[in-house]
Design an enzyme around this catalytic site. Sequence first.
Site, PDB file in Angstrom:
ATOM      1  N   HIS A  58      12.443  51.378  63.155  1.00 46.74           N
ATOM      2  CA  HIS A  58      12.461  52.742  62.613  1.00 46.74           C
ATOM      3  C   HIS A  58      12.763  52.719  61.119  1.00 46.74           C
ATOM      4  O   HIS A  58      13.848  53.102  60.667  1.00 46.74           O
ATOM      5  CB  HIS A  58      13.499  53.589  63.358  1.00 46.74           C
ATOM      6  CG  HIS A  58      13.053  53.990  64.726  1.00 46.74           C
ATOM      7  ND1 HIS A  58      13.929  54.268  65.752  1.00 46.74           N
ATOM      8  CD2 HIS A  58      11.816  54.160  65.249  1.00 46.74           C
ATOM      9  CE1 HIS A  58      13.239  54.584  66.839  1.00 46.74           C
ATOM     10  NE2 HIS A  58      11.962  54.531  66.549  1.00 46.74           N
ATOM     11  N   HIS A 103      14.634  58.368  72.662  1.00 47.09           N
ATOM     12  CA  HIS A 103      14.670  57.173  71.810  1.00 47.09           C
ATOM     13  C   HIS A 103      13.917  56.038  72.489  1.00 47.09           C
ATOM     14  O   HIS A 103      13.969  55.882  73.719  1.00 47.09           O
ATOM     15  CB  HIS A 103      16.126  56.765  71.538  1.00 47.09           C
ATOM     16  CG  HIS A 103      16.255  55.676  70.508  1.00 47.09           C
ATOM     17  ND1 HIS A 103      16.181  54.346  70.834  1.00 47.09           N
ATOM     18  CD2 HIS A 103      16.460  55.732  69.165  1.00 47.09           C
ATOM     19  CE1 HIS A 103      16.331  53.614  69.737  1.00 47.09           C
ATOM     20  NE2 HIS A 103      16.495  54.440  68.714  1.00 47.09           N
ATOM     21  N   GLU A 131      14.348  52.838  72.708  1.00 51.58           N
ATOM     22  CA  GLU A 131      15.143  51.908  73.516  1.00 51.58           C
ATOM     23  C   GLU A 131      15.544  52.547  74.844  1.00 51.58           C
ATOM     24  O   GLU A 131      15.496  51.899  75.905  1.00 51.58           O
ATOM     25  CB  GLU A 131      16.394  51.468  72.761  1.00 51.58           C
ATOM     26  CG  GLU A 131      17.243  50.475  73.552  1.00 51.58           C
ATOM     27  CD  GLU A 131      18.571  50.154  72.882  1.00 51.58           C
ATOM     28  OE1 GLU A 131      19.523  49.775  73.599  1.00 51.58           O
ATOM     29  OE2 GLU A 131      18.673  50.281  71.641  1.00 51.58           O
ATOM     30  N   CYS A 141      14.601  43.024  71.007  1.00 52.39           N
ATOM     31  CA  CYS A 141      15.874  42.486  70.534  1.00 52.39           C
ATOM     32  C   CYS A 141      16.608  41.800  71.696  1.00 52.39           C
ATOM     33  O   CYS A 141      16.694  42.362  72.795  1.00 52.39           O
ATOM     34  CB  CYS A 141      16.731  43.618  69.976  1.00 52.39           C
ATOM     35  SG  CYS A 141      18.441  43.136  69.604  1.00 52.39           S
TER      36      CYS A 141
END
Length: 592
Positions: free
Chosen positions: A41, A124, A126, A96
């Site tokens: 982002h 979001h 994630e 990640c």
Amino acid sequence: MKITIAKTAGFCMGVQRVVNLAVEKTAKPDSTIYSLGPIIHNNQTLDMLKERGVEMFNEQSPPNKDSTVLIRAHGIPPKTQEKYTTGCYDIIDGTCPKVKTVHKVIEKYRKQGFSIIITGDEGHAEVIGLMGYAGDAGHLIQSIDDVKRLPDFNKICVVAQTTFSRQAFDTISNAIIAQYPKAEVAVKKTICSATDKRQKEVINLSKAVDCMIVVGGKNSANTLRLAKISQENGTPTFHIETEEEISWDSIKDHNHIGITAGASTPAWMIKRVTDHLLILNRKNNKTVPARLAQLLEVFANLNFFVAAGGVAMYYLSSTFQELPFTLTGGSIAFLYLMSIYLFNSLAVIEKNKHLDVSRYRFYNANKSKLYLLTFSCIGFLLLTSLLHNLALFLFMLLPTFAGIIYHFSIVPPPLRKYVKYSNLKDIPTSRDLFAALAWAVLVTFIPQAIANIFVITPTTIAVFLWTFYLSYLRSLIFDLRDIEGDRIMGRETLITIIGEKQVKQLIFSTLMFSFITFIGLTFLSLFPKYRFSNAPFYTFLLQLPVLSHIWLFMKWQHLLKNRLTALFNLLANGQFYIAGLGAWLISIFLYI
């Protein structure tokens, strides 16, 4: 104005990893990879990656089969990943590792019959991935108020989005435990340690400054959270994406400014913001120090500091080779280095605009004048060389021509398909190697060309190697500062090829080797039989401060990150001045 930059500001490990993957996979010309949504982002980094061939897509318009798909740092739902894995796509998993850990925790407890409560921001990227792993067992809550609306559970596993607020997570977890006294509750603190440290630092920093500037994407959850934490401390807080959003009126009444940044914000953007603040402060303060800083910045932009370093090294070369130091030689060294560095800086100013705000603005505002200055200097140095003697003129033609054509294609179009590189700049590590070679040739042989002689002696070789070494170290120092931008732009420097840590180790190892060598040569010089020149025994001792300066600069250069580029530029060229000073002291001692 005092500026304090948070130590934790900038790319986190997961972001750095996925950016490196994107850069690595687009290293070849015309190579394209696709990401399902933004890989991180931060719009500025995404724009740079797009120039390299990283394209975003959505599930409604997938890329062609056999395309390379990069999974973003936030991760994606398992069903989505399976769709592309089994759909004839080449998958690069940029998720990640910290996010992957949360995936594994969810999978483990879901299989054991636990309901999964995820604390995070709805929508979001994630969180969408986490909910995908939780499936029907997943329940998303964003605040303590959401806890009351949860249904009854017997077994609960509580996890968090890796960038969620630690304080909010603890509050929500305690509320869940209190609401379900008979349930089996497993609280898994899956907030990334880097996020935790970043949030703790902004709490402390925001209390110590007059205002806070939080740099990062407006759609970045962790950046928004940092800004919120700072605001909750009662500190005036500005959440910005770029330096252009800062006005003098908004900061003029704040003497101490704190800067932090989200996990997706590159170091070069933080530097741009810092430089912008210093430029605003300098322009709006008419004090002597501010005027001096402005003058130094102009000198740095015109490459005066590196050109002055060339004069110092020319003096060293003349002294060591026992040839006269002349104003002609000093002028040629100065004009050559200033004009060639200026020309090559102008040639890549748009590509390097992310690295230096002051230089970019200065060059854009004065581009035509700077080109005129560049070619005037080149013309003057060639004319001066010709008027002195033909040997000097012919000698200066080659490095001047080489310096100008560095960024231009030298291979005819019909032959380009047969060679890997069509211009010098595309050769890996060429920028640093060719710059050091030009320095070494120029500094070593200008004194000889002026004297209309050409000899190769042990002293000549020593001067050549010493100049090459110092100029190459200078290039590495600037590469270390600009590593993040160089990596994203695909420049193959020694640092991007073998790594930052390895290059630092190499620099310190060569400094130690040089120190030991100089001590040994000093000892041998005490015995006339072993001398390789007529230089006094203390010649090498007087060059030891050069090595000390580089060592200290490497150790403490991070303290310059909230200073204008001019100071860094001045100190990064300091080894040349100190080397020239050592040569001057030798000449003084010889007359005593």
